[in-house]
Design a protein around this motif. Sequence first.
Motif, PDB file in Angstrom:
ATOM      1  N   VAL A 166      51.177 -39.958 113.958  1.00  0.00           N
ATOM      2  CA  VAL A 166      51.211 -40.821 112.779  1.00  0.00           C
ATOM      3  C   VAL A 166      52.037 -42.072 113.054  1.00  0.00           C
ATOM      4  CG1 VAL A 166      52.177 -40.968 110.462  1.00  0.00           C
ATOM      5  CG2 VAL A 166      50.765 -39.010 111.098  1.00  0.00           C
ATOM      6  N   ALA A 167      53.079 -41.911 113.867  1.00  0.00           N
ATOM      7  CA  ALA A 167      53.959 -43.040 114.150  1.00  0.00           C
ATOM      8  C   ALA A 167      53.220 -44.150 114.887  1.00  0.00           C
ATOM      9  CB  ALA A 167      55.162 -42.570 114.971  1.00  0.00           C
ATOM     10  N   GLU A 168      52.123 -43.807 115.494  1.00  0.00           N
ATOM     11  CA  GLU A 168      51.365 -44.807 116.254  1.00  0.00           C
ATOM     12  C   GLU A 168      50.496 -45.670 115.341  1.00  0.00           C
ATOM     13  OE1 GLU A 168      50.344 -44.453 120.048  1.00  0.00           O
ATOM     14  OE2 GLU A 168      52.369 -43.668 120.235  1.00  0.00           O
ATOM     15  N   LEU A 169      50.341 -45.210 114.117  1.00  0.00           N
ATOM     16  CA  LEU A 169      49.446 -45.923 113.201  1.00  0.00           C
ATOM     17  C   LEU A 169      50.149 -47.111 112.574  1.00  0.00           C
ATOM     18  CD1 LEU A 169      47.844 -42.864 111.382  1.00  0.00           C
ATOM     19  CD2 LEU A 169      46.959 -44.154 113.342  1.00  0.00           C
ATOM     20  N   ASP A 170      49.360 -48.005 112.035  1.00  0.00           N
ATOM     21  CA  ASP A 170      49.928 -49.138 111.304  1.00  0.00           C
ATOM     22  C   ASP A 170      50.797 -48.607 110.173  1.00  0.00           C
ATOM     23  OD1 ASP A 170      48.558 -50.775 112.963  1.00  0.00           O
ATOM     24  OD2 ASP A 170      46.907 -51.166 111.556  1.00  0.00           O
ATOM     25  N   LEU A 225      41.879 -41.491 110.586  1.00  0.00           N
ATOM     26  CA  LEU A 225      43.230 -41.989 110.318  1.00  0.00           C
ATOM     27  C   LEU A 225      43.437 -43.354 110.953  1.00  0.00           C
ATOM     28  CD1 LEU A 225      45.319 -38.735 110.946  1.00  0.00           C
ATOM     29  CD2 LEU A 225      44.307 -39.566 108.817  1.00  0.00           C
ATOM     30  N   GLY A 226      42.493 -43.765 111.784  1.00  0.00           N
ATOM     31  CA  GLY A 226      42.612 -45.056 112.438  1.00  0.00           C
ATOM     32  C   GLY A 226      43.112 -44.931 113.849  1.00  0.00           C
ATOM     33  N   TYR A 227      43.048 -43.705 114.370  1.00  0.00           N
ATOM     34  CA  TYR A 227      43.642 -43.496 115.696  1.00  0.00           C
ATOM     35  C   TYR A 227      42.639 -43.617 116.834  1.00  0.00           C
ATOM     36  CZ  TYR A 227      46.914 -41.937 119.144  1.00  0.00           C
ATOM     37  OH  TYR A 227      47.749 -41.887 120.219  1.00  0.00           O
ATOM     38  N   GLY A 228      41.583 -42.842 116.770  1.00  0.00           N
ATOM     39  CA  GLY A 228      40.692 -42.717 117.932  1.00  0.00           C
ATOM     40  C   GLY A 228      39.672 -43.818 118.051  1.00  0.00           C
ATOM     41  N   ALA A 229      39.944 -44.990 117.483  1.00  0.00           N
ATOM     42  CA  ALA A 229      38.947 -46.046 117.425  1.00  0.00           C
ATOM     43  C   ALA A 229      38.472 -46.473 118.812  1.00  0.00           C
ATOM     44  CB  ALA A 229      39.507 -47.256 116.688  1.00  0.00           C
ATOM     45  N   ARG A 230      39.273 -46.146 119.824  1.00  0.00           N
ATOM     46  CA  ARG A 230      38.907 -46.590 121.176  1.00  0.00           C
ATOM     47  C   ARG A 230      37.695 -45.850 121.723  1.00  0.00           C
ATOM     48  NH1 ARG A 230      45.070 -45.031 122.479  1.00  0.00           N
ATOM     49  NH2 ARG A 230      45.898 -46.142 120.696  1.00  0.00           N
TER      50      ARG A 230
ATOM     51  N   VAL B 218      38.878 -32.684 103.833  1.00  0.00           N
ATOM     52  CA  VAL B 218      37.433 -32.950 103.843  1.00  0.00           C
ATOM     53  C   VAL B 218      37.175 -34.442 103.668  1.00  0.00           C
ATOM     54  CG1 VAL B 218      35.254 -32.543 102.653  1.00  0.00           C
ATOM     55  CG2 VAL B 218      36.821 -30.644 103.067  1.00  0.00           C
ATOM     56  N   ARG B 219      37.936 -35.078 102.795  1.00  0.00           N
ATOM     57  CA  ARG B 219      37.753 -36.522 102.585  1.00  0.00           C
ATOM     58  C   ARG B 219      38.009 -37.295 103.870  1.00  0.00           C
ATOM     59  NH1 ARG B 219      36.999 -38.541  97.556  1.00  0.00           N
ATOM     60  NH2 ARG B 219      37.571 -37.234  95.772  1.00  0.00           N
ATOM     61  N   ILE B 220      39.092 -36.943 104.538  1.00  0.00           N
ATOM     62  CA  ILE B 220      39.420 -37.650 105.771  1.00  0.00           C
ATOM     63  C   ILE B 220      38.325 -37.440 106.802  1.00  0.00           C
ATOM     64  CG2 ILE B 220      41.011 -37.693 107.736  1.00  0.00           C
ATOM     65  CD1 ILE B 220      43.246 -36.960 105.741  1.00  0.00           C
ATOM     66  N   TYR B 221      37.900 -36.203 106.944  1.00  0.00           N
ATOM     67  CA  TYR B 221      36.866 -35.861 107.924  1.00  0.00           C
ATOM     68  C   TYR B 221      35.576 -36.611 107.644  1.00  0.00           C
ATOM     69  CZ  TYR B 221      33.532 -32.936 110.505  1.00  0.00           C
ATOM     70  OH  TYR B 221      32.546 -32.481 111.348  1.00  0.00           O
ATOM     71  N   VAL B 222      35.147 -36.539 106.406  1.00  0.00           N
ATOM     72  CA  VAL B 222      33.863 -37.113 106.030  1.00  0.00           C
ATOM     73  C   VAL B 222      33.885 -38.643 106.104  1.00  0.00           C
ATOM     74  CG1 VAL B 222      32.489 -37.546 103.981  1.00  0.00           C
ATOM     75  CG2 VAL B 222      32.953 -35.215 104.665  1.00  0.00           C
ATOM     76  N   GLN B 223      35.020 -39.197 105.796  1.00  0.00           N
ATOM     77  CA  GLN B 223      35.162 -40.651 105.873  1.00  0.00           C
ATOM     78  C   GLN B 223      34.919 -41.134 107.298  1.00  0.00           C
ATOM     79  OE1 GLN B 223      38.616 -42.616 104.018  1.00  0.00           O
ATOM     80  NE2 GLN B 223      39.172 -43.249 106.089  1.00  0.00           N
ATOM     81  N   SER B 224      35.376 -40.329 108.258  1.00  0.00           N
ATOM     82  CA  SER B 224      35.208 -40.701 109.651  1.00  0.00           C
ATOM     83  C   SER B 224      33.737 -40.730 110.041  1.00  0.00           C
ATOM     84  CB  SER B 224      35.959 -39.715 110.539  1.00  0.00           C
ATOM     85  OG  SER B 224      35.883 -40.095 111.883  1.00  0.00           O
TER      86      SER B 224
END
Lengths: 237, 237
Positions: A166-170, A225-230, B218-224
């Motif tokens: 989480v600390a890696e996120l914006d 969560l915005g992490y694995g975008a790469r 589930v929300r986080i997963y599905v959003q991805s």
Amino acid sequence: MGWRHGHGRGWGRESYHHGNLREALVDAALELIAARGPGGFSFAELARAAGVSPAAPYRHFRDRHAVVAEIARRGFALFAAELAAAWHGGQPDPLTALLNCGRAYLAFARKHPALYAAMFTAELPPGEPPSSEDAEPGEGAASDESLKEAGDRAFAVLRGAADRLVAELDRDKRPPALMVALHIWALSHGIAALFLRSGCAASPLLPSTPEDLLEAGVRIYVQSLGYGARAPSDSAR
Amino acid sequence: MGWRHGHGRGWGRESYHHGNLREALVDAALELIAARGPGGFSFAELARAAGVSPAAPYRHFRDRHAVVAEIARRGFALFAAELAAAWHGGQPDPLTALLNCGRAYLAFARKHPALYAAMFTAELPPGEPPSSEDAEPGEGAASDESLKEAGDRAFAVLRGAADRLVAELDRDKRPPALMVALHIWALSHGIAALFLRSGCAASPLLPSTPEDLLEAGVRIYVQSLGYGARAPSDSAR
DNA sequence: TGTACATCAGTGAACGCGCGTTCACTGATGTAC
DNA sequence: TGTACATCAGTGAACGCGCGTTCACTGATGTAC
């Protein structure tokens, strides 16, 4: 002190004192749990497996449940160690390390089914109220306490991993690390419980290994969560 | 036919024939499982609870395990029905319906702990090979078969939901629906197993209800997957 | 180095109990005629 | 409508068994002096 734990049956030294009965009982219980599940053995059976009179185990454990609790405690300790080793301080990067934790989670359940069963299908008497009626206070309670602590330490590894991730996120879109840790834990445990037991009715419909299923799930989750975008399209592999 | 299942003890009609023993045995087993877990009762105890001689249950079940299997089968049937009701044909929209399924999943485990325990902590003798040595072939096997079918039907509801959900995505970035269904199932089951048992050691560290935890996951997963883009920052609630 | 003694860990016999299972039986129900 | 009979569901007594637990005991170990 004749240190030698395990497999003491038929050993060279045949003396009046067993010398390592506690360990022998734990070992016997491990085998029986692996074969028949916790609750699948009796105190007397344990004694027989250790080649000892049925009264002997009372010197080391109050009853069956105390043996299972001891095994669960050791299980959590080993579990914490293996998760921590897999996490490896977040190297080479937090996501990879987290995925390694996931594999370590399933590997533990695979390699130590008896420990895993003792840890998570405890069958501790659920409603037992804190009756302070027992002579020695804090006997069984102390065991429960140390068991809970051992479990907490194992979870703390996942918790720490979630913190780092989480600390890696914006800063403005960080989800609660505790929530993330709980999600990862639940997904791992769910996959282990549903698909790792041999012939668990659910296994045949798996399109891949449980390990790959878990990895894909974590990747999808973490990406959101915005992490694995790469590495985006890797998630459905 | 004097139809009246359940709670037959001390009933008005006292006749030589119980008339509804099978149901009475199932009911008694449900109570005992809820109190002490599957495996927490004996065949003789069941008979006693139904107010009947210890030989009577043999007219209806082969042994303890057959009773648990029967309960698991019924459990899966009810489970499928409740999931299907929650899914409600995907109305008002697939995501909302899927979240309702998640709540229904946990609600089921809460409301029917005995069924849930019989379904998922079966403790069926794991390694029993398909020995065709028994006199009646397909006796226990048929029970196993119908149990598996019942489980499949329950999973099929989640599977169908995943199908619909995935169908809403852009054609070029659809993940396998089966995988999605398995992830949702595993997450739900993991949360139920870890946090729903009262005083399960893990409960106190929960920052919210299991229901909210599951919904957030589930929300986080599905959003991805590209689904929940409409309600983005809702995921960390 | 040797002796006395406390402590500890396991013995083995014994107990009462509940369980699983069987058996010949018996009373109720439903059906054929 | 009535009678004979097959079937079915539960009885209750009996069995052998393994379990949990206790008890006075005994042999080994370790320590004090």
